[in-house]
Design a protein around this motif. Structure first.
Motif, PDB file in Angstrom:
ATOM      1  N   LEU A   1       3.811  -1.377  -2.105  1.00  0.00           N
ATOM      2  CA  LEU A   1       2.583  -1.089  -1.351  1.00  0.00           C
ATOM      3  C   LEU A   1       2.692  -1.653   0.042  1.00  0.00           C
ATOM      4  O   LEU A   1       3.255  -2.742   0.225  1.00  0.00           O
TER       5      LEU A   1
ATOM      6  N   ASN B   1      -2.375  13.453   3.056  1.00  0.00           N
ATOM      7  CA  ASN B   1      -1.688  12.296   3.654  1.00  0.00           C
ATOM      8  C   ASN B   1      -2.430  11.672   4.825  1.00  0.00           C
ATOM      9  O   ASN B   1      -1.904  10.786   5.486  1.00  0.00           O
TER      10      ASN B   1
ATOM     11  N   SER C   1      -2.166   7.595   8.243  1.00  0.00           N
ATOM     12  CA  SER C   1      -1.385   8.654   7.621  1.00  0.00           C
ATOM     13  C   SER C   1      -0.190   8.051   6.913  1.00  0.00           C
ATOM     14  O   SER C   1       0.311   6.988   7.291  1.00  0.00           O
ATOM     15  N   LYS C   2       0.211   8.715   5.845  1.00  0.00           N
ATOM     16  CA  LYS C   2       1.270   8.155   5.005  1.00  0.00           C
ATOM     17  C   LYS C   2       2.333   9.196   4.754  1.00  0.00           C
ATOM     18  O   LYS C   2       2.053  10.397   4.761  1.00  0.00           O
TER      19      LYS C   2
ATOM     20  N   PHE D   1       4.541   7.994   0.318  1.00  0.00           N
ATOM     21  CA  PHE D   1       3.752   7.131  -0.570  1.00  0.00           C
ATOM     22  C   PHE D   1       2.747   8.031  -1.279  1.00  0.00           C
ATOM     23  O   PHE D   1       1.978   8.735  -0.618  1.00  0.00           O
ATOM     24  N   LYS D   2       2.740   7.987  -2.613  1.00  0.00           N
ATOM     25  CA  LYS D   2       1.899   8.920  -3.368  1.00  0.00           C
ATOM     26  C   LYS D   2       0.480   8.421  -3.572  1.00  0.00           C
ATOM     27  O   LYS D   2      -0.453   9.199  -3.664  1.00  0.00           O
ATOM     28  N   ASP D   3       0.331   7.109  -3.741  1.00  0.00           N
ATOM     29  CA  ASP D   3      -0.944   6.568  -4.219  1.00  0.00           C
ATOM     30  C   ASP D   3      -1.654   5.786  -3.117  1.00  0.00           C
ATOM     31  O   ASP D   3      -1.048   5.373  -2.126  1.00  0.00           O
ATOM     32  N   VAL D   4      -2.954   5.572  -3.336  1.00  0.00           N
ATOM     33  CA  VAL D   4      -3.747   4.779  -2.392  1.00  0.00           C
ATOM     34  C   VAL D   4      -4.627   3.830  -3.203  1.00  0.00           C
ATOM     35  O   VAL D   4      -5.360   4.269  -4.091  1.00  0.00           O
TER      36      VAL D   4
ATOM     37  N   GLU E   1      -4.583   0.712   0.820  1.00  0.00           N
ATOM     38  CA  GLU E   1      -3.170   0.362   0.655  1.00  0.00           C
ATOM     39  C   GLU E   1      -2.393   1.585   0.204  1.00  0.00           C
ATOM     40  O   GLU E   1      -2.667   2.128  -0.858  1.00  0.00           O
ATOM     41  N   VAL E   2      -1.458   2.032   1.016  1.00  0.00           N
ATOM     42  CA  VAL E   2      -0.649   3.177   0.598  1.00  0.00           C
ATOM     43  C   VAL E   2       0.557   2.651  -0.172  1.00  0.00           C
ATOM     44  O   VAL E   2       1.139   1.629   0.180  1.00  0.00           O
TER      45      VAL E   2
ATOM     46  N   ASN F   1       3.418   3.344  -3.889  1.00  0.00           N
ATOM     47  CA  ASN F   1       3.828   4.045  -5.107  1.00  0.00           C
ATOM     48  C   ASN F   1       3.642   3.051  -6.216  1.00  0.00           C
ATOM     49  O   ASN F   1       4.464   2.143  -6.399  1.00  0.00           O
TER      50      ASN F   1
ATOM     51  N   GLN G   1       3.845   4.373   7.011  1.00  0.00           N
ATOM     52  CA  GLN G   1       2.410   4.468   7.274  1.00  0.00           C
ATOM     53  C   GLN G   1       2.185   4.451   8.788  1.00  0.00           C
ATOM     54  O   GLN G   1       2.832   3.681   9.504  1.00  0.00           O
TER      55      GLN G   1
END
Ligand SMILES: O=P(O)(O)OC[C@H]1O[C@@H](O)[C@H](O)[C@@H](O)[C@@H]1O
Length: 266
Positions: A134, A190, A206-207, A210-213, A241-242, A244, A261
């Motif tokens: 993260l 994103n 923007s990310k 990274f899949k999750d937030v 928090e961006v 995986n 990010q």
């Protein structure tokens, strides 16, 4: 001087931005843009998110002393620097538990009103390994009860403080009116905006890769229990928090992964 280095921290100055990064954890502790502090703190989480694994909470990257690798780009429009972490700097107690060979690179770029942070993971072992990670950014806000995170509508979330209950976000803006600890999974949008920070006009995050937030605020009771956090400080931050974290990234020997990010101060 655009870059000042002391024994334990690096200060970057570029245009209207001043950024401080401590070698301990490569932790970004300040981003003053146009005279206003925009960040609360931003540690790095690797190779384990939270308590989900054999390591202590959030793994070793944030408690290891990183190497300052210096300036990679410096011109009128951009300043880029980087930090590195190798196994020999990881605390012995954690190294014994997670013994893969690896190399991490953390790259920080300032361009105008943007701050980019990129984490690169190299698997230098002879076998594969998995990791979660993260960029644990605490955004500074004047009053967290007024702020909202836009861009998460319709995504599946796991509510950590509610028995990991799975649901779907129905709100246009995610707000904070109590303890919040949610993992939004597989967020294909994103670009998120943080509105009503009342410090500047907010943020665009923007990310990439990274899949999750994760959206987190400890609220009153937890803030009181946290040693490195003042009792009232929960009002002045929202973590967006961006990462995986819902499922690990698997990296083959010789493999390289990178996630980035971009924070835009508006
Ligand atoms: O207090 P720590 O270890 O820095 O963790 C802070 C928070 O980090 C967030 O990423 C987690 O979702 C929360 O569960 C956790 O409480």
């Amino acid at each position: 001087m655009p870059v000042e280095q002391s024994q334990n921290k690096v200060t970057l100055k570029h245009g209207k931005s001043t950024v401080q990064i401590y070698l301990l954890g490569a932790t970004l502790t300040s981003w003053v843009f146009d005279g206003q502090e925009r960040i609360f703190v931003s540690p790095l989480v690797f190779p384990q998110f939270g308590p989900k694994g054999p390591l202590p909470q959030h793994g070793f990257a944030r408690v290891s002393k990183w190497d300052w690798l210096g300036v990679t780009t410096e011109n009128a429009s951009e300043l880029t620097v980087s930090f590195g972490l190798k196994p020999d700097a990881v605390p012995e107690s954690q190294r014994k538990i997670w013994s893969h060979d690896f190399k991490l690179l953390y790259t920080v770029t300032l361009i105008g009103n943007t701050l980019k942070t990129k984490l690169t993971v190299h698997n230098t072992s002879s076998g594969p390994f998995g990791f979660t990670s993260l960029l644990h950014t605490y955004i500074r806000v004047k009053d967290v009860t007024k702020a909202q995170v836009v861009g998460l509508t319709g995504y599946t979330l796991e509510d950590t403080i509610n028995n990991n209950l799975i649901s779907t976000e129905s709100r246009h803006g995610v707000t904070v009116a109590g303890e919040v600890d949610r993992v939004y999974q597989n967020v294909t949008n994103n670009i998120l905006t943080i509105e009503n920070t009342h410090i500047g006009a907010g943020f665009i995050i923007s990310k990439s890769n990274f899949k999750d937030v994760v959206v987190w605020n400890p609220w009153i009771e937890n803030a009181k229990k946290m040693a490195d956090f003042d009792d009232e400080e929960y009002l002045n931050m929202i973590c967006v928090e961006v990462g995986n974290v819902a499922s690990p990234i698997q990296l083959a020997p010789g493999g390289v992964w990178e996630g980035e990010q971009t924070l835009v101060a508006i």
